[in-house]
Design a protein around this motif. Sequence first.
Motif, PDB file in Angstrom:
ATOM      1  N   LYS A  75       0.758  -1.141   0.031  1.00 48.56           N
ATOM      2  CA  LYS A  75       0.016  -0.041  -0.254  1.00 48.56           C
ATOM      3  C   LYS A  75       0.809   1.382   0.009  1.00 48.56           C
ATOM      4  O   LYS A  75       0.446   2.186  -0.602  1.00 48.56           O
ATOM      5  N   VAL A  76       1.977   1.142   0.303  1.00 52.38           N
ATOM      6  CA  VAL A  76       2.904   2.299   0.562  1.00 52.38           C
ATOM      7  C   VAL A  76       4.408   1.964   0.474  1.00 52.38           C
ATOM      8  O   VAL A  76       4.881   1.092   0.810  1.00 52.38           O
ATOM      9  N   VAL A  77       5.074   2.967  -0.237  1.00 53.04           N
ATOM     10  CA  VAL A  77       6.624   3.038  -0.244  1.00 53.04           C
ATOM     11  C   VAL A  77       6.840   4.615   0.648  1.00 53.04           C
ATOM     12  O   VAL A  77       6.696   5.525   0.238  1.00 53.04           O
ATOM     13  N   ALA A  78       7.398   4.058   1.956  1.00 48.70           N
ATOM     14  CA  ALA A  78       7.743   5.203   2.714  1.00 48.70           C
ATOM     15  C   ALA A  78       9.282   5.620   2.723  1.00 48.70           C
ATOM     16  O   ALA A  78       9.890   4.796   3.125  1.00 48.70           O
ATOM     17  N   ASN A  79       9.570   6.547   2.127  1.00 48.22           N
ATOM     18  CA  ASN A  79      10.693   7.121   1.965  1.00 48.22           C
ATOM     19  C   ASN A  79      11.338   7.881   2.989  1.00 48.22           C
ATOM     20  O   ASN A  79      10.789   8.541   3.667  1.00 48.22           O
ATOM     21  N   GLY A  80      12.616   7.547   3.534  1.00 48.45           N
ATOM     22  CA  GLY A  80      13.262   8.245   4.498  1.00 48.45           C
ATOM     23  C   GLY A  80      14.332   9.543   3.981  1.00 48.45           C
ATOM     24  O   GLY A  80      15.202   9.052   3.252  1.00 48.45           O
ATOM     25  N   GLY A  81      13.497  10.628   4.058  1.00 49.57           N
ATOM     26  CA  GLY A  81      14.408  11.737   3.569  1.00 49.57           C
ATOM     27  C   GLY A  81      13.276  12.528   2.158  1.00 49.57           C
ATOM     28  O   GLY A  81      12.251  12.071   2.239  1.00 49.57           O
ATOM     29  N   VAL A  82      13.929  13.482   1.999  1.00 49.36           N
ATOM     30  CA  VAL A  82      12.997  14.613   1.300  1.00 49.36           C
ATOM     31  C   VAL A  82      13.003  13.972  -0.224  1.00 49.36           C
ATOM     32  O   VAL A  82      12.250  13.882  -0.887  1.00 49.36           O
ATOM     33  N   GLY A  83      14.294  13.707  -0.818  1.00 49.69           N
ATOM     34  CA  GLY A  83      14.625  13.696  -2.099  1.00 49.69           C
ATOM     35  C   GLY A  83      13.806  12.061  -2.518  1.00 49.69           C
ATOM     36  O   GLY A  83      14.129  10.983  -2.054  1.00 49.69           O
ATOM     37  N   ILE A  84      13.391  12.126  -3.621  1.00 54.20           N
ATOM     38  CA  ILE A  84      12.519  10.858  -4.119  1.00 54.20           C
ATOM     39  C   ILE A  84      12.833  10.736  -5.822  1.00 54.20           C
ATOM     40  O   ILE A  84      12.183  10.054  -6.453  1.00 54.20           O
ATOM     41  N   ASP A  85      14.122  11.183  -6.070  1.00 52.15           N
ATOM     42  CA  ASP A  85      14.655  11.104  -7.337  1.00 52.15           C
ATOM     43  C   ASP A  85      14.920   9.502  -7.845  1.00 52.15           C
ATOM     44  O   ASP A  85      14.964   9.389  -8.818  1.00 52.15           O
ATOM     45  N   HIS A  86      15.023   8.842  -6.880  1.00 58.81           N
ATOM     46  CA  HIS A  86      15.139   7.454  -7.085  1.00 58.81           C
ATOM     47  C   HIS A  86      13.815   6.527  -7.091  1.00 58.81           C
ATOM     48  O   HIS A  86      13.950   5.356  -7.435  1.00 58.81           O
ATOM     49  N   LEU A  87      12.975   7.193  -7.120  1.00 58.01           N
ATOM     50  CA  LEU A  87      11.469   6.341  -7.171  1.00 58.01           C
ATOM     51  C   LEU A  87      10.678   7.144  -8.468  1.00 58.01           C
ATOM     52  O   LEU A  87      11.026   8.197  -8.738  1.00 58.01           O
ATOM     53  N   ASP A  88      10.348   5.889  -9.029  1.00 53.04           N
ATOM     54  CA  ASP A  88       9.360   6.246 -10.326  1.00 53.04           C
ATOM     55  C   ASP A  88       8.098   6.452  -9.634  1.00 53.04           C
ATOM     56  O   ASP A  88       7.196   5.402  -9.793  1.00 53.04           O
ATOM     57  N   VAL A  89       7.654   7.693  -9.157  1.00 53.57           N
ATOM     58  CA  VAL A  89       6.395   7.848  -8.516  1.00 53.57           C
ATOM     59  C   VAL A  89       5.267   7.495  -9.350  1.00 53.57           C
ATOM     60  O   VAL A  89       4.202   6.860  -9.034  1.00 53.57           O
ATOM     61  N   PRO A  90       5.005   7.983 -10.680  1.00 52.02           N
ATOM     62  CA  PRO A  90       4.010   7.480 -11.433  1.00 52.02           C
ATOM     63  C   PRO A  90       3.840   6.187 -11.503  1.00 52.02           C
ATOM     64  O   PRO A  90       2.651   5.673 -11.618  1.00 52.02           O
ATOM     65  N   TYR A  91       4.745   5.471 -11.827  1.00 51.34           N
ATOM     66  CA  TYR A  91       4.674   3.831 -12.012  1.00 51.34           C
ATOM     67  C   TYR A  91       4.162   3.214 -10.698  1.00 51.34           C
ATOM     68  O   TYR A  91       3.417   2.389 -10.639  1.00 51.34           O
ATOM     69  N   ILE A  92       4.726   3.784  -9.626  1.00 53.65           N
ATOM     70  CA  ILE A  92       4.366   3.031  -8.260  1.00 53.65           C
ATOM     71  C   ILE A  92       2.794   3.319  -7.858  1.00 53.65           C
ATOM     72  O   ILE A  92       2.198   2.575  -7.597  1.00 53.65           O
ATOM     73  N   ASN A  93       2.319   4.649  -8.214  1.00 50.70           N
ATOM     74  CA  ASN A  93       1.129   5.008  -8.112  1.00 50.70           C
ATOM     75  C   ASN A  93       0.176   4.239  -8.802  1.00 50.70           C
ATOM     76  O   ASN A  93      -1.069   3.936  -8.523  1.00 50.70           O
ATOM     77  N   SER A  94       0.548   3.905 -10.055  1.00 50.31           N
ATOM     78  CA  SER A  94      -0.045   2.920 -10.956  1.00 50.31           C
ATOM     79  C   SER A  94      -0.400   1.489 -10.619  1.00 50.31           C
ATOM     80  O   SER A  94      -1.206   0.784 -11.086  1.00 50.31           O
ATOM     81  N   LEU A  95       0.359   1.163  -9.597  1.00 49.22           N
ATOM     82  CA  LEU A  95       0.090   0.070  -9.074  1.00 49.22           C
ATOM     83  C   LEU A  95      -0.835  -0.011  -8.056  1.00 49.22           C
ATOM     84  O   LEU A  95      -1.017  -0.950  -7.136  1.00 49.22           O
ATOM     85  N   GLY A  96      -1.110   1.194  -7.651  1.00 48.03           N
ATOM     86  CA  GLY A  96      -2.171   1.392  -6.270  1.00 48.03           C
ATOM     87  C   GLY A  96      -1.335   1.741  -4.925  1.00 48.03           C
ATOM     88  O   GLY A  96      -2.087   1.371  -3.972  1.00 48.03           O
ATOM     89  N   VAL A  97      -0.340   2.040  -5.302  1.00 45.25           N
ATOM     90  CA  VAL A  97       0.667   2.225  -4.104  1.00 45.25           C
ATOM     91  C   VAL A  97       0.979   3.852  -3.837  1.00 45.25           C
ATOM     92  O   VAL A  97       1.401   4.350  -4.662  1.00 45.25           O
ATOM     93  N   LYS A  98       0.977   4.134  -2.469  1.00 47.17           N
ATOM     94  CA  LYS A  98       1.195   5.633  -2.352  1.00 47.17           C
ATOM     95  C   LYS A  98       2.721   5.627  -2.069  1.00 47.17           C
ATOM     96  O   LYS A  98       3.519   4.793  -1.589  1.00 47.17           O
ATOM     97  N   VAL A  99       3.135   6.947  -2.320  1.00 45.71           N
ATOM     98  CA  VAL A  99       4.586   7.144  -1.926  1.00 45.71           C
ATOM     99  C   VAL A  99       4.843   8.396  -0.888  1.00 45.71           C
ATOM    100  O   VAL A  99       4.002   9.339  -1.252  1.00 45.71           O
TER     101      VAL A  99
END
Length: 326
Positions: free
Chosen positions: A73-97
């Motif tokens: 349900k969620v990818v919880a990142n430690g830190g502000v930068g999320i450049d290592h995450l493909d947010v649109p793709y993760i969201n397409s799986l129904g998963v929050k970032v």
Amino acid sequence: MDQDKPWALISELGEGVYTEDITDIMKQHFHLISHKEFLQNPQLQGPKIQALFLWNACPDAEPSLLTSLPLLKVVANGGVGIDHLDVPYINSLGVKVTNTPGVVSDATADMAMGLLLASARKIVEGHRVATDPNTFSVPEGMMGVEVTGSTMGIIGMGDIGLKIARRARGFEMKILYHNRNRRSPEDEASVGASYCQNIDDLLRQSDFVVLAVNLSPETRGLISHRQLSLMKPTSTLVNISRGLVVDQDALVQALRSGMIRAAALDVTYPEPLPRDHPLLGLPNVLITPHIGTDTYTTTRKMVQLMVENAVAAVKGLPIPNEVRPK
């Protein structure tokens, strides 16, 4: 019981950043499984995991991992930068970032000033001289540059940039800044900062240029040959944002040629640098291994916020710090 809690995948257990006191924060709400344990039987463990905790981009949230976690349900990142995450793709799986803004600002701003001071006053070199059993006097080349009364140019005046400016004001520095959006007159007055709409003006005037921007397509390679050529030959580049904001080949050339005086970096690309990278052999470079947020207090705050974000996502509640595609 612990098994009744939702399952969360983390990079490691009981080592590195995830010391016992840190994992205890997570264990209050989640049953934890390390990536190493997960890989021993991903078919069995994968369908149980609802949260993925990332620290220093580990474990890698690549498609092969994400698709093996059908209940995630969620990818919880430690830190502000999320450049290592493909947010649109993760969201397409129904998963929050989610990420952890705010809590990292003080530690990162402290790091920026620490790097600046250490570079300007040659603190690391001084330590080596003072502890060298074969050195009995201060050698030539130890003369530093004045920080008090100098000009700092901050590129990226978000929360971290503003806190850097507050620290710089304590050193009676003249503060210039460039930002995508100009800060309010109240913010500018609180730190005595002057806005430079044109980044070139900031580069030409600053004794210390501090990078505090998020990595984005617009900021990737923001500082390259042209920008470095505009800086004073006595100036120092300080980077606490992301390594890819700076063209490192251009930086090596600028440092070797004397185009700028020095660089102080908490971030590079890649991290760590290959041991034969030319930046590592330059005497006018100070590099630390991306430790801008690495204090006990900040780490605990980050993990607590990661957990709060993850708990909200798992329960279907409003998420305090959801990252949405731009």
